[in-house]
Design a protein around this motif. Sequence first.
Motif, PDB file in Angstrom:
ATOM      1  N   GLN A 244       0.824  -1.210   0.000  1.00  0.00           N
ATOM      2  CA  GLN A 244       0.000   0.000   0.000  1.00  0.00           C
ATOM      3  C   GLN A 244       0.861   1.264   0.000  1.00  0.00           C
ATOM      4  N   GLN A 245       1.937   1.246   0.787  1.00  0.00           N
ATOM      5  CA  GLN A 245       2.835   2.401   0.816  1.00  0.00           C
ATOM      6  C   GLN A 245       3.538   2.560  -0.529  1.00  0.00           C
ATOM      7  N   ALA A 246       3.950   1.457  -1.130  1.00  0.00           N
ATOM      8  CA  ALA A 246       4.576   1.520  -2.451  1.00  0.00           C
ATOM      9  C   ALA A 246       3.597   2.107  -3.471  1.00  0.00           C
ATOM     10  N   ASP A 247       2.333   1.698  -3.392  1.00  0.00           N
ATOM     11  CA  ASP A 247       1.315   2.252  -4.291  1.00  0.00           C
ATOM     12  C   ASP A 247       1.159   3.763  -4.078  1.00  0.00           C
ATOM     13  N   ARG A 248       1.216   4.217  -2.814  1.00  0.00           N
ATOM     14  CA  ARG A 248       1.133   5.655  -2.538  1.00  0.00           C
ATOM     15  C   ARG A 248       2.339   6.395  -3.126  1.00  0.00           C
ATOM     16  N   ILE A 249       3.513   5.795  -3.013  1.00  0.00           N
ATOM     17  CA  ILE A 249       4.723   6.409  -3.572  1.00  0.00           C
ATOM     18  C   ILE A 249       4.589   6.547  -5.085  1.00  0.00           C
ATOM     19  N   ILE A 250       4.140   5.486  -5.741  1.00  0.00           N
ATOM     20  CA  ILE A 250       3.959   5.521  -7.198  1.00  0.00           C
ATOM     21  C   ILE A 250       2.897   6.559  -7.569  1.00  0.00           C
ATOM     22  N   LYS A 251       1.827   6.643  -6.780  1.00  0.00           N
ATOM     23  CA  LYS A 251       0.775   7.631  -7.033  1.00  0.00           C
ATOM     24  C   LYS A 251       1.335   9.054  -6.920  1.00  0.00           C
ATOM     25  N   ASP A 252       2.194   9.294  -5.915  1.00  0.00           N
ATOM     26  CA  ASP A 252       2.819  10.610  -5.750  1.00  0.00           C
ATOM     27  C   ASP A 252       3.728  10.937  -6.935  1.00  0.00           C
ATOM     28  N   ILE A 253       4.475   9.947  -7.393  1.00  0.00           N
ATOM     29  CA  ILE A 253       5.357  10.144  -8.552  1.00  0.00           C
ATOM     30  C   ILE A 253       4.516  10.441  -9.791  1.00  0.00           C
ATOM     31  N   LYS A 254       3.454   9.681  -9.958  1.00  0.00           N
ATOM     32  CA  LYS A 254       2.549   9.878 -11.097  1.00  0.00           C
ATOM     33  C   LYS A 254       1.986  11.300 -11.101  1.00  0.00           C
ATOM     34  N   ARG A 255       1.566  11.772  -9.951  1.00  0.00           N
ATOM     35  CA  ARG A 255       1.002  13.125  -9.833  1.00  0.00           C
ATOM     36  C   ARG A 255       2.083  14.176 -10.116  1.00  0.00           C
ATOM     37  N   ALA A 256       3.276  13.990  -9.555  1.00  0.00           N
ATOM     38  CA  ALA A 256       4.358  14.963  -9.733  1.00  0.00           C
ATOM     39  C   ALA A 256       4.798  15.067 -11.196  1.00  0.00           C
ATOM     40  N   LEU A 257       4.724  13.943 -11.912  1.00  0.00           N
ATOM     41  CA  LEU A 257       5.145  13.931 -13.319  1.00  0.00           C
ATOM     42  C   LEU A 257       3.985  14.168 -14.290  1.00  0.00           C
ATOM     43  N   HIS A 258       2.799  14.415 -13.741  1.00  0.00           N
ATOM     44  CA  HIS A 258       1.605  14.668 -14.549  1.00  0.00           C
ATOM     45  C   HIS A 258       1.318  13.517 -15.518  1.00  0.00           C
ATOM     46  N   ILE A 259       1.445  12.294 -15.023  1.00  0.00           N
ATOM     47  CA  ILE A 259       1.109  11.112 -15.817  1.00  0.00           C
ATOM     48  C   ILE A 259      -0.403  10.942 -15.745  1.00  0.00           C
ATOM     49  N   ASN A 260      -1.057  10.983 -16.884  1.00  0.00           N
ATOM     50  CA  ASN A 260      -2.518  10.976 -16.930  1.00  0.00           C
ATOM     51  C   ASN A 260      -3.097   9.635 -17.386  1.00  0.00           C
ATOM     52  N   TYR A 261      -2.406   8.554 -17.146  1.00  0.00           N
ATOM     53  CA  TYR A 261      -2.920   7.240 -17.477  1.00  0.00           C
ATOM     54  C   TYR A 261      -2.655   6.307 -16.311  1.00  0.00           C
ATOM     55  N   THR A 262      -3.278   5.144 -16.338  1.00  0.00           N
ATOM     56  CA  THR A 262      -3.135   4.188 -15.251  1.00  0.00           C
ATOM     57  C   THR A 262      -1.687   3.747 -15.138  1.00  0.00           C
ATOM     58  N   PHE A 263      -1.129   3.904 -13.958  1.00  0.00           N
ATOM     59  CA  PHE A 263       0.262   3.531 -13.709  1.00  0.00           C
ATOM     60  C   PHE A 263       0.378   3.160 -12.240  1.00  0.00           C
TER      61      PHE A 263
END
Length: 141
Positions: free
Chosen positions: A83-102
């Motif tokens: 769950q924490q790893a998923d939160r980290i990836i979600k934060d990275i996704k948001r910071a990089l403006h990735i707009n697809y499922t990742f």
Amino acid sequence: MLVLVGFNTAFRAEDLLQLRVKDLIYGHIQIKENKTGKSQMFNLNKKLLDEIRGYVDRNSFTDYDYMFPSQRSDGVCKAISRQQADRIIKDIKRALHINYTFGMHSLRKTFGYRYYTEHKDVLTIMRLYNHNHRDYGNLCI
């Protein structure tokens, strides 16, 4: 480092999160997969190994420390949770403006995509993913 190691190995998230420094620091990774119970051996390229060693040095990790340790207030040494790893990836996704499922599994899929793009060798990808050999007969290339 989580993303870097994930992009450069064929490991599932659960196996990636359980890595200890000693599993990586010598240039190869050998694990027993949580899901399948199968052994997996993977050699690291020099550039990745240099990055890992720098990360280990910066964090003063020992051989038995987790590569991705949790920040527990009770002082117990554990790996970060899925769950924490998923939160980290979600934060990275948001910071990089990735707009697809990742997500965490995207690291494993990206490894396969990059390997296939470079080598066009599906059978080796299946071996690196530790897929069952009987599945090879159903492969259409």
